[in-house]
Design an enzyme around this catalytic site. Structure first.
Site, short mmCIF file in Angstrom:
data_model
loop_
_atom_site.label_atom_id
_atom_site.label_comp_id
_atom_site.label_asym_id
_atom_site.label_seq_id
_atom_site.Cartn_x
_atom_site.Cartn_y
_atom_site.Cartn_z
N MET A 27 54.63 50.55 69.59
CA MET A 27 53.19 50.33 69.66
C MET A 27 52.49 51.04 68.51
O MET A 27 51.29 51.33 68.57
CB MET A 27 52.63 50.82 71.01
CG MET A 27 53.10 49.97 72.18
SD MET A 27 52.01 50.02 73.63
CE MET A 27 52.01 51.75 74.00
N GLY A 28 53.24 51.31 67.44
CA GLY A 28 52.66 51.97 66.29
C GLY A 28 52.61 53.47 66.46
O GLY A 28 53.29 54.04 67.30
N LEU A 30 53.82 55.65 64.47
CA LEU A 30 55.24 55.98 64.32
C LEU A 30 55.45 57.45 63.96
O LEU A 30 54.69 58.03 63.19
CB LEU A 30 55.88 55.10 63.24
CG LEU A 30 55.82 53.59 63.44
CD1 LEU A 30 56.72 52.88 62.43
CD2 LEU A 30 56.20 53.18 64.86
N HIS A 34 60.64 57.30 66.27
CA HIS A 34 60.72 55.91 65.84
C HIS A 34 61.60 55.77 64.60
O HIS A 34 62.40 54.83 64.49
CB HIS A 34 59.33 55.36 65.53
CG HIS A 34 58.40 55.33 66.70
ND1 HIS A 34 57.31 56.16 66.81
CD2 HIS A 34 58.41 54.56 67.83
CE1 HIS A 34 56.66 55.90 67.93
NE2 HIS A 34 57.31 54.95 68.58
N GLY A 148 64.20 53.85 72.81
CA GLY A 148 64.44 55.26 73.00
C GLY A 148 64.75 55.62 74.43
O GLY A 148 64.17 55.05 75.37
N GLN A 149 65.65 56.57 74.63
CA GLN A 149 65.99 57.02 75.98
C GLN A 149 64.91 57.90 76.60
O GLN A 149 64.97 58.18 77.79
CB GLN A 149 67.33 57.76 75.94
CG GLN A 149 68.51 56.85 75.65
CD GLN A 149 69.83 57.58 75.57
OE1 GLN A 149 69.89 58.80 75.72
NE2 GLN A 149 70.90 56.85 75.31
N ASP A 151 61.98 57.00 77.24
CA ASP A 151 61.41 56.11 78.25
C ASP A 151 62.56 55.53 79.07
O ASP A 151 62.90 54.35 78.99
CB ASP A 151 60.60 55.00 77.58
CG ASP A 151 59.40 55.54 76.82
OD1 ASP A 151 58.51 56.11 77.47
OD2 ASP A 151 59.37 55.42 75.59
N SER A 186 56.34 62.16 70.89
CA SER A 186 55.55 61.09 71.51
C SER A 186 54.30 60.87 70.68
O SER A 186 53.74 61.82 70.12
CB SER A 186 55.15 61.48 72.93
OG SER A 186 54.18 60.58 73.45
#
Length: 330
Positions: A27-28, A30, A34, A148-149, A151, A186
């Site tokens: 969702m940007g 970054l 990311h 990513g783990q 989430d 995050s």
């Protein structure tokens, strides 16, 4: 390498494809987490493949009162991060490109797993997430997609959707990237004041406390398995001062095999202390779950588990988790 910015599906489909296409959905805003996903995608795609990074703030997965309007949108900076990490393409469609008829009437439903933990705290979130992931998988047509783990519940649901609905794509989970102090990276970390950030560190500290308690119990259980419970052996151990250690190991192994309750308690103690800080940590949930369905594990559980936490610090909601393995061969 120069990363190409594309805005429409037509532009993306017009690209000549050679080798494997690996997609990283974002969702940007970054960050290094990311970038790690993109670098991993580059390794998987190889020099002859293609790495596509999607940047799309999905309105369907934001509930009423959540931070859709203030969610950071930093496309210029995102392009630089993606390029440095090895992306060939950044696909940043507008909302009406992804949802040309407005909000879709037909959506993916996450099912029972989507109503637990994050789903209970954010009703409808996972339906919106799976709907946009399904659409972006169709639009980008990847061979492999990476998530990513951090989430963990999202990753589990995407894997379930791909399996249940026969998507022809490989799903790869990439370990959580943390800052030096342990805080999971995050995009929402930027909302934290210095004082709030100090409180937020309790999330990772709680997980590490649970992990350490688990490791200690597993070590004691392993020791118990190595020490035969015979009178002759006990006498021999006593002669060299090890009988107490052996007895302790047996007691722990017998009383709490794997010790899920002790793991939860160790993590909870850290979170309870953080609730008394200024500003306080407001716990949403602490859970030790089976990643196949995100239900709480019992005392006799064996296999892979996830210790997960979600909390608010000020107006910012953060999540984190760690994988744990319970039960060794006896």
């Amino acid at each position: 390498m120069t990363t190409t910015l594309l805005r429409t599906t037509g532009e993306l489909h017009a690209r000549a494809r050679t080798g494997r296409r690996a997609v990283v959905m974002t969702m940007g805003a970054l960050h290094e987490g990311h970038a790690t996903l993109v670098r991993t995608a580059r390794e998987i795609a190889g020099p002859d493949g293609e790495v596509v990074v999607t940047v799309f703030v999905n309105p369907l997965q934001f509930g009423k009162g959540e931070d859709l309007d203030r969610y950071p949108r930093t496309l210029d900076a995102d392009l630089k991060v993606a390029e440095q990490a090895g992306a060939d393409v950044v696909f940043a469609p507008a909302v009406d490109e992804v949802y040309p008829g407005g909000e879709p009437q037909v959506r993916i439903t996450a099912g029972p797993m989507g109503e637990r933990l994050e789903g209970a705290s954010r009703p409808g979130h996972f339906d919106g997430m799976l709907t946009v992931v399904a659409k972006l998988l169709h639009l980008t047509r990847p061979d492999v997609a990476l998530y990513g783990q951090k989430d963990a519940q999202q990753l589990a649901l995407i894997r379930r959707m791909v399996r249940d609905l026969n998507f022809g794509v490989e799903i790869v989970g990439v370990p959580t990237v943390r800052e030096a102090d342990g805080l999971a990276l995050s995009s929402r970390n930027r909302y934290l004041s210095p004082q709030e950030r100090r409180t937020a560190l309790a999330l990772s500290r709680a997980l590490f406390a649970g992990r350490d308690r688990h490791a200690a119990q597993e070590a004691l259980a392993a020791r118990a398995r190595e020490v035969p419970a015979t009178h002759a052996r006990a006498e021999a151990l006593s002669a060299i001062g090890e009988s107490r250690a052996a007895a302790d190991a047996h007691a722990v192994a017998k009383a709490s095999p794997g010790g899920p309750a002790a793991v939860r308690a160790a993590a909870r103690a850290v979170l309870d202390e953080a609730a008394r800080l200024d500003p306080p940590l407001e716990l949403d949930y602490l859970a030790l779950v089976d990643p196949s369905d995100f239900t709480e594990i019992g005392a006799d559980f064996t296999g892979e588990a996830v210790l997960a936490v979600a909390a608010r610090v000020g107006t910012t909601r953060l999540i984190d988790n760690l994988p744990l393995t319970f039960g060794a061969a006896s």
